[in-house]
Design an enzyme around this catalytic site. Structure first.
Site, mmCIF file in Angstrom:
data_model
loop_
_atom_site.group_PDB
_atom_site.id
_atom_site.type_symbol
_atom_site.label_atom_id
_atom_site.label_comp_id
_atom_site.label_asym_id
_atom_site.label_seq_id
_atom_site.Cartn_x
_atom_site.Cartn_y
_atom_site.Cartn_z
ATOM 1 N N ARG A 17 0.805 -1.238 0.000
ATOM 2 C CA ARG A 17 0.000 0.000 0.000
ATOM 3 C C ARG A 17 0.831 1.278 0.000
ATOM 4 N NH1 ARG A 17 -3.628 -1.175 4.911
ATOM 5 N NH2 ARG A 17 -2.046 -2.774 5.281
ATOM 6 N N THR A 80 4.240 -13.512 10.847
ATOM 7 C CA THR A 80 5.166 -12.943 11.834
ATOM 8 C C THR A 80 5.845 -14.032 12.666
ATOM 9 O OG1 THR A 80 3.206 -12.586 13.221
ATOM 10 C CG2 THR A 80 4.034 -10.683 12.031
ATOM 11 N N TYR A 101 9.570 -4.028 14.986
ATOM 12 C CA TYR A 101 9.129 -4.018 13.589
ATOM 13 C C TYR A 101 9.779 -2.859 12.837
ATOM 14 C CZ TYR A 101 5.835 -7.255 15.566
ATOM 15 O OH TYR A 101 5.305 -8.340 16.219
ATOM 16 N N ASN A 166 -3.218 -5.457 20.220
ATOM 17 C CA ASN A 166 -1.821 -5.883 20.215
ATOM 18 C C ASN A 166 -1.013 -4.927 19.344
ATOM 19 O OD1 ASN A 166 0.570 -7.403 20.137
ATOM 20 N ND2 ASN A 166 -0.158 -8.577 18.361
ATOM 21 N N ARG A 330 27.593 25.614 -2.123
ATOM 22 C CA ARG A 330 27.720 24.184 -2.439
ATOM 23 C C ARG A 330 28.896 23.569 -1.674
ATOM 24 N NH1 ARG A 330 28.083 23.983 -8.613
ATOM 25 N NH2 ARG A 330 28.564 21.820 -8.082
ATOM 26 N N LYS A 348 31.225 27.272 -4.877
ATOM 27 C CA LYS A 348 31.524 25.834 -4.766
ATOM 28 C C LYS A 348 33.020 25.631 -4.601
ATOM 29 C CE LYS A 348 33.041 23.175 -7.620
ATOM 30 N NZ LYS A 348 33.478 22.503 -8.853
ATOM 31 N N ASN A 374 36.129 42.487 -3.816
ATOM 32 C CA ASN A 374 34.749 42.687 -4.251
ATOM 33 C C ASN A 374 34.533 42.129 -5.655
ATOM 34 O OD1 ASN A 374 32.108 44.181 -3.633
ATOM 35 N ND2 ASN A 374 32.611 44.828 -5.716
ATOM 36 N N SER A 402 32.257 44.336 -13.117
ATOM 37 C CA SER A 402 31.037 43.593 -13.426
ATOM 38 C C SER A 402 31.150 42.856 -14.752
ATOM 39 C CB SER A 402 29.853 44.564 -13.528
ATOM 40 O OG SER A 402 29.610 45.106 -12.261
ATOM 41 N N ARG A 437 38.872 43.652 -23.071
ATOM 42 C CA ARG A 437 37.608 43.762 -23.788
ATOM 43 C C ARG A 437 37.861 44.658 -24.987
ATOM 44 N NH1 ARG A 437 35.712 47.767 -19.185
ATOM 45 N NH2 ARG A 437 36.276 49.710 -20.184
HETATM 46 C C1 UD1 Z 1 0.303 -7.814 13.366
HETATM 47 C C2 UD1 Z 1 -0.228 -8.646 14.504
HETATM 48 C C3 UD1 Z 1 -1.466 -7.960 15.072
HETATM 49 C C4 UD1 Z 1 -1.127 -6.545 15.519
HETATM 50 C C5 UD1 Z 1 -0.544 -5.772 14.348
HETATM 51 C C6 UD1 Z 1 -0.045 -4.429 14.795
HETATM 52 C C7 UD1 Z 1 0.323 -10.927 13.901
HETATM 53 C C8 UD1 Z 1 -0.180 -12.210 13.390
HETATM 54 N N1 UD1 Z 1 -0.563 -9.955 14.009
HETATM 55 O O1 UD1 Z 1 -0.695 -7.832 12.342
HETATM 56 O O2 UD1 Z 1 -1.944 -8.698 16.187
HETATM 57 O O3 UD1 Z 1 -2.289 -5.898 15.985
HETATM 58 O O4 UD1 Z 1 0.598 -6.489 13.805
HETATM 59 O O5 UD1 Z 1 0.331 -3.691 13.661
HETATM 60 O O6 UD1 Z 1 1.489 -10.839 14.240
HETATM 61 N N2 UD1 Z 1 6.489 -9.516 8.574
HETATM 62 C C9 UD1 Z 1 7.613 -10.185 8.143
HETATM 63 N N3 UD1 Z 1 7.472 -11.434 7.661
HETATM 64 C C10 UD1 Z 1 6.266 -12.054 7.569
HETATM 65 C C11 UD1 Z 1 5.138 -11.357 8.000
HETATM 66 C C12 UD1 Z 1 5.276 -10.098 8.505
HETATM 67 O O7 UD1 Z 1 8.726 -9.666 8.196
HETATM 68 O O8 UD1 Z 1 6.241 -13.189 7.121
HETATM 69 C C13 UD1 Z 1 6.613 -8.151 9.076
HETATM 70 C C14 UD1 Z 1 5.911 -7.187 8.147
HETATM 71 O O9 UD1 Z 1 6.813 -6.664 7.208
HETATM 72 C C15 UD1 Z 1 5.388 -6.144 9.081
HETATM 73 C C16 UD1 Z 1 5.225 -6.858 10.396
HETATM 74 O O10 UD1 Z 1 5.966 -8.050 10.297
HETATM 75 O O11 UD1 Z 1 6.332 -5.111 9.252
HETATM 76 C C17 UD1 Z 1 3.774 -7.114 10.741
HETATM 77 O O12 UD1 Z 1 3.239 -7.986 9.788
HETATM 78 P P1 UD1 Z 1 1.775 -7.839 9.216
HETATM 79 O O13 UD1 Z 1 1.514 -8.973 8.344
HETATM 80 O O14 UD1 Z 1 1.583 -6.483 8.705
HETATM 81 O O15 UD1 Z 1 0.930 -8.041 10.543
HETATM 82 P P2 UD1 Z 1 -0.458 -7.356 10.841
HETATM 83 O O16 UD1 Z 1 -1.472 -7.981 10.000
HETATM 84 O O17 UD1 Z 1 -0.314 -5.896 10.818
#
Ligand code: UD1
Ligand code: CA
Length: 454
Positions: A17, A80, A101, A166, A330, A348, A374, A402, A437
């Site tokens: 996104r 995760t 994260y 969470n 610069r 520069k 100057n 100038s 000149r």
């Molecule tokens: C996660 C939590 C959710 C919490 C939320 C907060 C889990 C299952 N859920 O959800 O409870 O409320 O964060 O924002 O953990 N990532 C990896 N590898 C993976 C998956 C994810 O590196 O395989 C990283 C992503 O890049 C991201 C972060 O972990 O930065 C969170 O992953 P994402 O899938 O966005 O979790 P949420 O659905 O946001």
């Protein structure tokens, strides 16, 4: 002294996104990639190790984020829980692991320390309470105790009504980590290995989960799109501006000030609106910076005024200079005291002596200029022959007429005067007048053509 603390930072996601060619965690807050910010915060806790899990755009991350951490690749983003599992080979069986994260950039050490303190040798979970908890994992309690986290997509109506969420940040005992991670299943609405399932597993193992509510949501807020990135940037900038105000810097409007780096400042500094400070900038006492200036990696000594719309990069400004409006300094521009650099003047790789003035429409490049010299309006130092850059040396108390062009390499002595409109390409000794000149010709008796009267 080792505290047996290990930190795993999840940063493998793509960030669909963001609609960007760049992986999400490289997008910047305060001029620093989000993941670099998280690594730097993690390092402040003095952990025994930091492990960063990368996947999407890993080459770009490695290229841009030069940090001494253990980089681990997660080739497929299976959730995760799976992400933390890829870091397991780098975690010892004792101590504890804090999970952060790469797209949660503003967590501070106070928050993390409070979580570590609350967790002890058990589990610590950073929570938030949101008016609109949609999308977040919900904290499920029984008799006050945290017993599980249920993801939005797996939640029933009653669970969805829970506003305690969470943040994702948690601390876990390493002794239990491998066992818990290996027993995760992907039997859920998203078909992912959820790190959040560890909360129920801890309960089943008789290990308490200690929730800590974050003091302010932005400390645990993640970035999924440019709207959230802009929101966190503004919060970050506001905090920096407040700190500068409290330290005595006058910001004409703290909402129109951006610091993307570090600013060291003296007393009675005044910064007008829409100023952007980048990298390492140091400004002395009584410095005034006009509206719409961009200043990057620069030193500005006491008493200098930078007038509006000036751009300064990798340069040094001495005391009591007057720079701009519309000046461009610069890299390697080095100005002594009392120098004036006016509108549409570019400097520069040049050192300029005390009291020298170039007030209008001038280019000074690859030069060494003395003091009290100057430059007339429209002077150009022609430093480049298309292949090589050559040096120009100009003495003290010189007056450059100038609209002159000084063709490098050329040496102009002290107290030299050059005629306006000259192309100077030979050295001029001290005290001489140099004119290069065409002489003016006046045609006597010349009749100018006129239209016949109507
Ligand atoms: C996660 C939590 C959710 C919490 C939320 C907060 C889990 C299952 N859920 O959800 O409870 O409320 O964060 O924002 O953990 N990532 C990896 N590898 C993976 C998956 C994810 O590196 O395989 C990283 C992503 O890049 C991201 C972060 O972990 O930065 C969170 O992953 P994402 O899938 O966005 O979790 P949420 O659905 O946001
Ligand atoms: Ca997320």
């Amino acid at each position: 002294m080792t505290q047996n603390l290990h930190i795993v930072i999840l940063a493998a996601g793509k960030g669909t996104r963001m609609y960007s060619k760049m992986p999400k965690v490289l997008h910047e807050i305060g001029g620093k990639p989000m993941v670099a910010r998280v690594i730097d915060t993690a390092a402040e806790l003095n952990p025994d190790s930091i492990c960063v899990v990368i996947g999407h755009g890993k080459e770009q991350v490695l290229e841009k984020v030069k940090r001494d951490v253990v980089w681990v690749e997660q080739t497929e983003q299976l959730g995760t829980g799976h992400a933390v599992k890829t870091a397991l080979p780098h975690l010892p069986e004792e101590g504890r692991t804090l999970v952060l994260y790469g797209d949660v950039p503003l967590t501070d050490t106070a928050t993390l320390q409070a979580l570590l303190d609350a967790a002890g040798s058990e589990v610590g979970l950073l929570t938030d309470v949101l008016d609109n908890p949609t999308g977040y994992g919900r904290i499920i309690r029984e008799g006050g105790k945290v017993v599980a986290i249920v993801e939005e997509k797996d939640a029933d109506a009653a669970q969805k009504a829970v506003k305690e969420t969470n943040t994702g940040i948690l601390v876990l005992p390493n002794a239990k980590l491998a066992g818990w991670l290996n027993s995760l299943s992907s039997n859920n609405a998203q078909g992912e290995y959820y790190l959040t399932d560890l909360i129920a597993l801890a309960n089943a193992d008789g290990i308490a989960v200690h929730p800590v509510q974050v003091r302010a949501s932005h400390l645990a807020a993640g970035v999924n799109n440019k709207v959230q990135l802009a929101e966190l940037e503004r919060i970050f900038q506001t905090e920096q501006a407040q700190a500068l105000l409290k330290a005595g810097v006058t910001l004409r409007d703290p909402a129109r000030f951006d610091l993307r780096g570090r600013l060291k400042h003296g007393q009675d500094v005044v910064i007008d609106v829409n100023v952007v400070i980048e990298g390492d900038v140091e400004i002395g006492d009584d410095v005034e910076i006009g509206a719409n200036c961009v200043i990057k990696n620069a030193k500005i000594a006491s008493g200098s005024k930078i007038a509006p719309f000036s751009s300064l990069e990798d340069c040094e400004v001495g005391e009591n200079n007057v720079i701009g409006p519309y000046a461009r300094l610069r890299p390697q521009a080095k100005l002594a005291a009392d120098v004036h650099i006016g509108n549409f003047v570019e400097v520069k790789n040049a050192s300029i002596g005390a009291g020298t003035k170039a007030n209008h429409l001038t280019y000074i490049g690859d030069a060494e200029v003395g003091s009290k010299t100057n430059f007339g309006a429209g002077t150009i130092i022609a430093n480049y022959d298309g292949v090589n850059k050559h040096k120009t040396v100009i003495g003290d108390e010189v007056r450059i007429g100038s609209n002159s062009v000084l063709v490098a390499p050329v040496v102009i002595g002290n107290r030299v005067t050059t005629g306006a409109g000259s192309a100077i390409n030979k050295n001029v000794a001290d005290g001489r007048l140099a004119i290069a000149r065409a002489r003016q010709t006046v045609i006597e008796g010349w009749v100018r053509p006129e239209k016949p009267a109507k």
